[in-house]
Motif scaffolding. Sequence first.
Motif: not given
Length: 189
Positions: A101-102, A108-111, A130-134
């Motif tokens: 998703s990046l 995905i977290v944005e969705r 950034r949260v998705t990366q974490v």
Amino acid sequence: MLAKRALSIVGGLAVIGWPFAVWLVISYAELHILLPILALCFVLRLCTLRGKTGALSRAFKGLAIAGAVLSVASIWMREAQLLLWYPVVVNGVMLALFGSSLFSSMSIVERLARLHEGNLPPAGVRYTRRVTQVWCVFFIINGSVSLFTCLAGNVHWWTLWNGMISYLLMGLLFACEWLIRIRVKRRYE
């Protein structure tokens, strides 16, 4: 509607209870009778996801299929150790989902955030990326430790990590992210 809700609860309990059921099956040969029940729980989980669309639903369907396949393969091959690989599969699938998703227009977290918040300001989009990366880093580390516990062959370590520690770390990550999100939202409001 009530039957679907009950199936959803059973499926959720199967996922949470998986490490303990695996520990029982591996530790006590007479409990191999649980293998068909584990397979059935994953099939029921798959049934509750029928008709749902989206990347997350597809990932959950794939995980339900993987759980059922590992359970059936364990019955067929008479090798309960195969069940130990499910957390590795889960972390791999979740890493692929979040990581891929990046490379799309929306992580995905944005969705997920847009489902709750609606429109996001540019700072919110950066934050969710950034949260998705974490989460990707978490899945790499958690999956690596899960893999190590499989290869070590110690069912007690495996159960401790996959049945307790990884859930605690996941909960801690959720809690920390929630607290940080509140601060970030306040700063930009």
